[in-house]
Scaffold this motif. Structure first.
Motif, PDB file in Angstrom:
ATOM      1  N   ALA A   2       0.817  -1.208   0.000  1.00 46.53           N
ATOM      2  CA  ALA A   2       0.000   0.000   0.000  1.00 46.53           C
ATOM      3  C   ALA A   2       0.857   1.266   0.000  1.00 46.53           C
ATOM      4  N   ARG A  19      -4.913   0.714   1.139  1.00 45.96           N
ATOM      5  CA  ARG A  19      -5.010  -0.742   1.322  1.00 45.96           C
ATOM      6  C   ARG A  19      -6.421  -1.226   0.961  1.00 45.96           C
ATOM      7  N   ASP A  20      -7.450  -0.484   1.423  1.00 45.45           N
ATOM      8  CA  ASP A  20      -8.839  -0.849   1.095  1.00 45.45           C
ATOM      9  C   ASP A  20      -9.040  -0.899  -0.423  1.00 45.45           C
ATOM     10  N   ASP A  23      -7.388  -3.837  -1.946  1.00 52.80           N
ATOM     11  CA  ASP A  23      -8.146  -5.050  -1.610  1.00 52.80           C
ATOM     12  C   ASP A  23      -9.357  -5.271  -2.515  1.00 52.80           C
ATOM     13  N   ILE A  24      -9.946  -4.175  -3.035  1.00 55.37           N
ATOM     14  CA  ILE A  24     -11.090  -4.337  -3.944  1.00 55.37           C
ATOM     15  C   ILE A  24     -10.649  -4.282  -5.412  1.00 55.37           C
ATOM     16  N   LYS A  27      -5.789  -0.500  -8.200  1.00 53.26           N
ATOM     17  CA  LYS A  27      -4.349  -0.374  -7.948  1.00 53.26           C
ATOM     18  C   LYS A  27      -3.741   0.879  -8.578  1.00 53.26           C
ATOM     19  N   ILE A  44     -15.924  -1.840  -0.329  1.00 52.67           N
ATOM     20  CA  ILE A  44     -14.991  -2.027   0.784  1.00 52.67           C
ATOM     21  C   ILE A  44     -15.730  -2.578   2.000  1.00 52.67           C
ATOM     22  N   MET A  47     -16.454  -6.275   1.933  1.00 53.03           N
ATOM     23  CA  MET A  47     -15.284  -7.098   2.271  1.00 53.03           C
ATOM     24  C   MET A  47     -14.909  -6.968   3.743  1.00 53.03           C
ATOM     25  N   SER A  48     -15.052  -5.756   4.272  1.00 52.88           N
ATOM     26  CA  SER A  48     -14.657  -5.471   5.665  1.00 52.88           C
ATOM     27  C   SER A  48     -15.741  -4.625   6.323  1.00 52.88           C
ATOM     28  N   THR A  51     -15.177  -1.419   8.485  1.00 52.98           N
ATOM     29  CA  THR A  51     -14.491  -0.238   7.947  1.00 52.98           C
ATOM     30  C   THR A  51     -15.123   1.040   8.486  1.00 52.98           C
TER      31      THR A  51
END
Length: 83
Positions: A2, A19-20, A23-24, A27, A44, A47-48, A51
């Motif tokens: 990240a 980073r979030d 993760d999805i 980039k 996001i 996934m988390s 958050t």
């Protein structure tokens, strides 16, 4: 990863938000163009779920930065994007 991400070229970007995005699958900065910060945040959260909501402001700022050829430095403060 990240910290060395192109997303970290955005002034005042939170490394946890970078980073979030990684993760999805986001980039590169151009991948934010035309995206809704709210929809990114929803991805996001799926996934988390834990958050924190403050990260939405960073996502709004990141989308702005990615879409502007010459972003206004005054607009690159997450606190301006909290609403």
């Amino acid at each position: 990863i990240a910290l060395s991400s192109p997303i970290m070229r955005i002034p005042r970007m939170d490394v946890l938000v970078a980073r979030d995005l990684i993760d999805i699958g986001v980039k590169e900065l151009y991948e934010l163009q035309g995206r809704s910060a709210e929809s990114l945040f929803e991805e996001i959260k799926k996934m988390s779920p834990e958050t924190p909501d403050y990260r939405l402001a960073y996502l709004k700022m990141a989308v702005y930065f990615s879409e502007e050829e010459d972003p206004d430095p005054k607009m690159l403060h997450p606190s301006l994007w909290e609403n």
